[in-house]
Design an enzyme around this catalytic site. Structure first.
Site, mmCIF file in Angstrom:
data_model
loop_
_atom_site.group_PDB
_atom_site.id
_atom_site.type_symbol
_atom_site.label_atom_id
_atom_site.label_comp_id
_atom_site.label_asym_id
_atom_site.label_seq_id
_atom_site.Cartn_x
_atom_site.Cartn_y
_atom_site.Cartn_z
ATOM 1 N N SER A 120 96.344 -40.141 61.027
ATOM 2 C CA SER A 120 95.191 -39.568 61.695
ATOM 3 C C SER A 120 94.685 -40.504 62.796
ATOM 4 O O SER A 120 95.419 -40.773 63.758
ATOM 5 C CB SER A 120 94.103 -39.247 60.660
ATOM 6 O OG SER A 120 93.102 -38.428 61.206
ATOM 7 N N ASP A 190 97.882 -28.228 59.930
ATOM 8 C CA ASP A 190 96.963 -29.339 60.195
ATOM 9 C C ASP A 190 96.393 -29.206 61.606
ATOM 10 O O ASP A 190 97.134 -29.297 62.592
ATOM 11 C CB ASP A 190 97.722 -30.662 60.051
ATOM 12 C CG ASP A 190 96.814 -31.886 60.208
ATOM 13 O OD1 ASP A 190 95.664 -31.734 60.670
ATOM 14 O OD2 ASP A 190 97.274 -32.993 59.875
ATOM 15 N N HIS A 202 95.364 -31.428 56.448
ATOM 16 C CA HIS A 202 95.291 -32.799 56.976
ATOM 17 C C HIS A 202 95.211 -33.826 55.851
ATOM 18 O O HIS A 202 95.459 -35.005 56.074
ATOM 19 C CB HIS A 202 94.093 -32.925 57.917
ATOM 20 C CG HIS A 202 94.083 -34.201 58.712
ATOM 21 N ND1 HIS A 202 95.092 -34.546 59.587
ATOM 22 C CD2 HIS A 202 93.178 -35.218 58.750
ATOM 23 C CE1 HIS A 202 94.813 -35.716 60.137
ATOM 24 N NE2 HIS A 202 93.660 -36.149 59.644
#
Length: 222
Positions: A120, A190, A202
């Site tokens: 991320s 995601d 996610h």
């Protein structure tokens, strides 16, 4: 013989005995501090936003999976030192810290195979090292950091990222300077790395087996 003479003679005998005893015993010498050995592989991983300190959940799962695939070779991990907060401009701190750690390894442990990774926001950290704008061209250089020095790029054996924001804008790390050494994984749905609309995706990189998939890929390189 007087008492004084006897005392002096006894003192001389004691001194001689002490000298002989000292000579017979090995000298106690402090052992030199052992140099910290280099590992065969080091994973430098940047955790995601508000993830657990250190490697974070996906990072730890990836590192553990990679360890089991190294055939007994040693692995060390380094959790990138940066806030990983909702102030996304500080992701640049992570890129700078990753670059510094890579430079240290290249100088002190040149045989160590460096693996860069991130999840991320941590994947955005790796984007910066590759010279890829984490949010495409929408924000320019705001909050970015210089790419990894050209002399260090060949020192990176492999790269593994999960939920990479740059992938959403058509700039995965597989098309960066790391090329075929990189695996850029995005879970179906995601919204961070794809047009998907499932925010739960996610958080699904470990249970979906994508950290294992990345470990397989990296183990085949390092």
């Amino acid at each position: 013989m007087s008492t004084v003479s006897l005392l002096r003679k006894s003192a001389r005998v004691a001194a001689i005995a002490s000298t002989l005893l000292s000579a017979a015993l090995p000298l106690a010498v402090a052992a030199p501090a052992a140099a910290h050995p280099s590992s065969a592989v080091e994973v430098i991983f940047a955790r995601g936003t508000n993830d657990a300190p250190g490697l974070g959940g996906p990072g730890q799962a990836f590192a553990d999976a990679l360890t089991s695939r190294l055939g007994g070779r040693t692995e060390r991990t380094y959790g990138v030192n940066y806030p990983a907060s909702y102030d996304f401009l500080t992701a640049a701190d992570g890129a700078n810290d990753s670059a510094a750690r890579s430079s240290t390894l290249a100088n002190t442990c040149p045989s160590t195979r460096i693996v860069l990774g991130g999840y991320s926001q941590g994947a955005a950290v790796v984007d910066m090292l590759a010279g890829v704008p984490p949010l495409g061209d929408k924000v320019g250089d705001v909050g970015s950091a210089p790419p990894l020095a050209g002399s260090l790029v060949p020192q990176v054996a492999a790269v593994a990222v999960f939920g990479n924001p740059a992938a959403k804008f058509g700039k995965p790390l597989t098309s960066s300077v790391f090329g075929g050494r990189a695996i850029d994984l995005c879970k179906d749905g995601d919204p961070i790395c794809s047009p998907g609309r499932n925010p739960l995706a996610h958080r699904d990189y470990v249970s979906a087996g994508l950290t294992d998939q990345a470990a397989n890929f990296v183990a085949g390189i390092v």
